[in-house]
Design a protein around this motif. Structure first.
Motif, PDB file in Angstrom:
ATOM      1  N   ASP A  38       0.831  -1.209   0.000  1.00 29.98           N
ATOM      2  CA  ASP A  38       0.000   0.000   0.000  1.00 29.98           C
ATOM      3  C   ASP A  38       0.864   1.257   0.000  1.00 29.98           C
ATOM      4  OD1 ASP A  38      -2.467  -1.239  -0.141  1.00 29.98           O
ATOM      5  OD2 ASP A  38      -2.794  -1.202   2.033  1.00 29.98           O
ATOM      6  N   ASP A  39       1.948   1.244   0.781  1.00 32.62           N
ATOM      7  CA  ASP A  39       2.859   2.398   0.821  1.00 32.62           C
ATOM      8  C   ASP A  39       3.511   2.620  -0.538  1.00 32.62           C
ATOM      9  OD1 ASP A  39       2.233   2.727   3.491  1.00 32.62           O
ATOM     10  OD2 ASP A  39       4.134   1.891   4.226  1.00 32.62           O
ATOM     11  N   TRP A  40       3.946   1.532  -1.187  1.00 32.59           N
ATOM     12  CA  TRP A  40       4.591   1.662  -2.498  1.00 32.59           C
ATOM     13  C   TRP A  40       3.594   2.210  -3.515  1.00 32.59           C
ATOM     14  CZ3 TRP A  40       4.660   0.729  -7.588  1.00 32.59           C
ATOM     15  CH2 TRP A  40       5.877   0.860  -8.255  1.00 32.59           C
ATOM     16  N   ALA A  42       0.974   4.098  -2.941  1.00 26.64           N
ATOM     17  CA  ALA A  42       0.726   5.515  -2.653  1.00 26.64           C
ATOM     18  C   ALA A  42       1.869   6.376  -3.178  1.00 26.64           C
ATOM     19  CB  ALA A  42       0.542   5.721  -1.155  1.00 26.64           C
ATOM     20  N   HIS A  43       3.099   5.910  -2.990  1.00 25.66           N
ATOM     21  CA  HIS A  43       4.260   6.654  -3.502  1.00 25.66           C
ATOM     22  C   HIS A  43       4.222   6.726  -5.028  1.00 25.66           C
ATOM     23  CE1 HIS A  43       8.314   8.120  -4.030  1.00 25.66           C
ATOM     24  NE2 HIS A  43       8.521   7.116  -4.862  1.00 25.66           N
ATOM     25  N   ALA A  44       3.915   5.613  -5.677  1.00 25.71           N
ATOM     26  CA  ALA A  44       3.860   5.588  -7.148  1.00 25.71           C
ATOM     27  C   ALA A  44       2.768   6.530  -7.653  1.00 25.71           C
ATOM     28  CB  ALA A  44       3.617   4.165  -7.646  1.00 25.71           C
ATOM     29  N   ARG A  45       1.599   6.513  -7.015  1.00 27.25           N
ATOM     30  CA  ARG A  45       0.506   7.401  -7.417  1.00 27.25           C
ATOM     31  C   ARG A  45       0.894   8.865  -7.252  1.00 27.25           C
ATOM     32  NH1 ARG A  45      -2.793   4.520  -3.965  1.00 27.25           N
ATOM     33  NH2 ARG A  45      -3.343   2.589  -4.970  1.00 27.25           N
ATOM     34  N   ALA A  46       1.638   9.174  -6.194  1.00 27.30           N
ATOM     35  CA  ALA A  46       2.045  10.559  -5.931  1.00 27.30           C
ATOM     36  C   ALA A  46       2.998  11.076  -7.007  1.00 27.30           C
ATOM     37  CB  ALA A  46       2.691  10.660  -4.554  1.00 27.30           C
ATOM     38  N   CYS A  47       3.677  10.192  -7.703  1.00 26.91           N
ATOM     39  CA  CYS A  47       4.615  10.583  -8.760  1.00 26.91           C
ATOM     40  C   CYS A  47       3.927  10.831 -10.098  1.00 26.91           C
ATOM     41  CB  CYS A  47       5.681   9.498  -8.939  1.00 26.91           C
ATOM     42  SG  CYS A  47       6.753   9.305  -7.513  1.00 26.91           S
ATOM     43  N   ALA A  70       6.576  -4.203  -4.675  1.00 29.91           N
ATOM     44  CA  ALA A  70       6.180  -3.232  -5.698  1.00 29.91           C
ATOM     45  C   ALA A  70       5.207  -3.863  -6.695  1.00 29.91           C
ATOM     46  CB  ALA A  70       7.404  -2.704  -6.434  1.00 29.91           C
TER      47      ALA A  70
END
Length: 72
Positions: A38-40, A42-47, A70
């Motif tokens: 879930d953290d990965w 969220a990070h990917a979506r933020a990029c 991932a």
């Protein structure tokens, strides 16, 4: 952040502290794997630009705990 739902994610939550992945001299429990995935995500979506709510993303990676996290 939106939580993933479905049989796969429910199974991750049910198995909690049991080992899910073992390798690279370390291991991840099902609960830790669910949080890390879930953290990965969220990070990917933020990029990505907000105009791309469900983009297609291609990943090339090896067989390691971070790579499998991932992929999920």
């Amino acid at each position: 952040m939106e939580t993933n739902v479905g049989p796969f994610w429910s199974a991750l939550e049910r198995h909690g502290d049991m080992p899910a992945l073992i390798g690279d001299g370390a291991s991840l429990t099902y609960a830790a794997l669910a949080r890390a995935a879930d953290d990965w995500a969220a990070h990917a979506r933020a990029c990505l630009p907000r105009a791309m709510p469900r983009p297609l993303v291609a990943l090339e990676m090896g067989r390691s705990l971070p790579a499998i996290t991932a992929y999920l």
